[in-house]
Design a protein around this motif. Structure first.
Motif, PDB file in Angstrom:
ATOM      1  N   THR A 186       0.821  -1.225   0.000  1.00 11.14           N
ATOM      2  CA  THR A 186       0.000   0.000   0.000  1.00 11.14           C
ATOM      3  C   THR A 186       0.850   1.268   0.000  1.00 11.14           C
ATOM      4  OG1 THR A 186      -0.106   0.075   2.404  1.00 11.14           O
ATOM      5  CG2 THR A 186      -1.828  -1.197   1.288  1.00 11.14           C
ATOM      6  N   GLY A 187       2.153   1.117  -0.063  1.00 12.54           N
ATOM      7  CA  GLY A 187       3.020   2.282  -0.107  1.00 12.54           C
ATOM      8  C   GLY A 187       4.473   1.849   0.038  1.00 12.54           C
ATOM      9  N   HIS A 188       5.376   2.716  -0.441  1.00 17.13           N
ATOM     10  CA  HIS A 188       6.814   2.437  -0.333  1.00 17.13           C
ATOM     11  C   HIS A 188       7.504   3.764  -0.575  1.00 17.13           C
ATOM     12  CE1 HIS A 188      10.763   0.624  -1.169  1.00 17.13           C
ATOM     13  NE2 HIS A 188      10.284  -0.473  -0.597  1.00 17.13           N
ATOM     14  N   ARG A 189       8.601   4.004   0.136  1.00 20.58           N
ATOM     15  CA  ARG A 189       9.261   5.300  -0.002  1.00 20.58           C
ATOM     16  C   ARG A 189       9.690   5.571  -1.449  1.00 20.58           C
ATOM     17  NH1 ARG A 189      13.638   8.393   3.526  1.00 20.58           N
ATOM     18  NH2 ARG A 189      13.865   6.493   4.741  1.00 20.58           N
ATOM     19  N   SER A 191       7.939   4.707  -4.062  1.00 18.85           N
ATOM     20  CA  SER A 191       6.763   4.753  -4.942  1.00 18.85           C
ATOM     21  C   SER A 191       6.104   6.123  -4.867  1.00 18.85           C
ATOM     22  CB  SER A 191       5.755   3.682  -4.524  1.00 18.85           C
ATOM     23  OG  SER A 191       4.508   3.923  -5.164  1.00 18.85           O
ATOM     24  N   SER A 194       0.255   6.271  -3.164  1.00 17.82           N
ATOM     25  CA  SER A 194      -0.095   5.523  -1.966  1.00 17.82           C
ATOM     26  C   SER A 194      -1.389   4.770  -2.228  1.00 17.82           C
ATOM     27  CB  SER A 194      -0.231   6.458  -0.771  1.00 17.82           C
ATOM     28  OG  SER A 194      -1.241   7.395  -1.016  1.00 17.82           O
ATOM     29  N   GLY A 230       3.867  -0.202   3.633  1.00 17.95           N
ATOM     30  CA  GLY A 230       2.753   0.737   3.605  1.00 17.95           C
ATOM     31  C   GLY A 230       1.785   0.453   4.743  1.00 17.95           C
ATOM     32  N   HIS A 233      -4.785  -1.163   5.077  1.00 21.01           N
ATOM     33  CA  HIS A 233      -5.754  -0.579   4.155  1.00 21.01           C
ATOM     34  C   HIS A 233      -7.111  -1.234   4.346  1.00 21.01           C
ATOM     35  CE1 HIS A 233      -7.379   1.052   0.358  1.00 21.01           C
ATOM     36  NE2 HIS A 233      -7.928  -0.140   0.222  1.00 21.01           N
TER      37      HIS A 233
END
Ligand SMILES: [Zn+2]
Length: 252
Positions: A186-189, A191, A194, A230, A233
């Motif tokens: 759901t997220g990554h530095r 990417s 988000s 992330g 969610h």
């Protein structure tokens, strides 16, 4: 390094954020199941996350692995010195964890991308957390049998090959949750977006198979995703997988 972030998503079900990676803690009475274990340098964060919930490493009933990348198994050698517990994953991934072979992006893969937004800060943080160490987990063994595991949280292994050949997600029917590892994050530095998405293709052994594994997740009864990277969610799984597919198609 700081403290781990512990988020409760259901009864006895917690997503913990360490160094750029998550693990999941499932509690039941005086025992816990730990799913994944962070980087080598996250060992004290894993211990701290258990302590904040009232547990000690000696109370780990078992550690389950989604996949044997360094950010998910790194602290295991250290944890295994603090307590005695089995380590389970799929038969294929157990061989990966024992390092009979290695399916992981190389330092060169990362270095050639350091000019991209987010990569430099991320790579410095993970290097400090021991990303370049060689960790193997000789204790890794296949699941004792099919179906729900007789452990806190009663996780059900869901084979999801792609990110690694033996990648496993864990369905938690009682919590209505799904531990998705690096099949769906759901997220990554590194990417720019988000929300539900696939890991950047070069991090995955077989990106096409990772995409196909979304079909396996989609029908499961869960309305909260606990990803490898992330935040947790909430929302229909069908929407999350659809969004991840759309984003994958847009960046191809
Ligand atoms: Zn990961």
């Amino acid at each position: 390094m700081g403290a781990p972030t512990v988020t409760q998503v259901a009864d006895g079900t917690y997503l913990v954020g360490g160094t750029e990676v998550n693990w999941t803690v499932l509690t039941d009475g005086d025992a816990v199941t730990l799913i994944d274990a962070g980087y080598p340098g996250d060992e004290h964060l894993v211990v701290e996350s258990l302590r904040s919930l009232g547990y000690r490493p000696e109370q780990i009933a078992a550690v389950l692995i989604t996949h044997a990348h360094i950010d998910h198994v790194g602290s295991l050698p250290g944890l295994l010195r603090r307590g005695t517990f089995p380590v389970h994953t799929s038969e294929q991934e157990a061989r990966h964890a024992r390092r009979e072979y290695l399916e992981q992006a190389t330092t060169l893969d990362v270095v050639t991308r350091l000019w991209r937004p987010g990569y430099l800060g991320w790579s410095l943080a993970i290097t400090r957390a021991g990303a370049t160490k060689h960790v193997r987990v000789p204790e890794a063994r296949p699941f004792p049998g099919p179906g729900p595991l007789d452990l806190p949280g009663h996780p059900v292994p869901v084979p999801t090959p792609g990110h690694t050949s033996g990648h496993t997600c864990y369905h938690l029917p009682e919590a209505g949750a799904l531990v998705t590892g690096d099949t769906l994050i759901t997220g990554h530095r590194t990417s720019p977006v988000s929300g539900p998405q696939l890991v950047t293709p070069f991090f995955s052994h077989d990106p096409a198979a990772t995409l196909a594994s979304l079909d396996v997740l989609e029908p499961l009864a869960a309305d909260v995703i606990l990803p490898g990277h992330g935040p947790a969610h909430r929302g229909p799984l069908k929407e999350a997988t659809a969004l991840a597919r759309e984003r994958a198609a847009a960046t191809r």
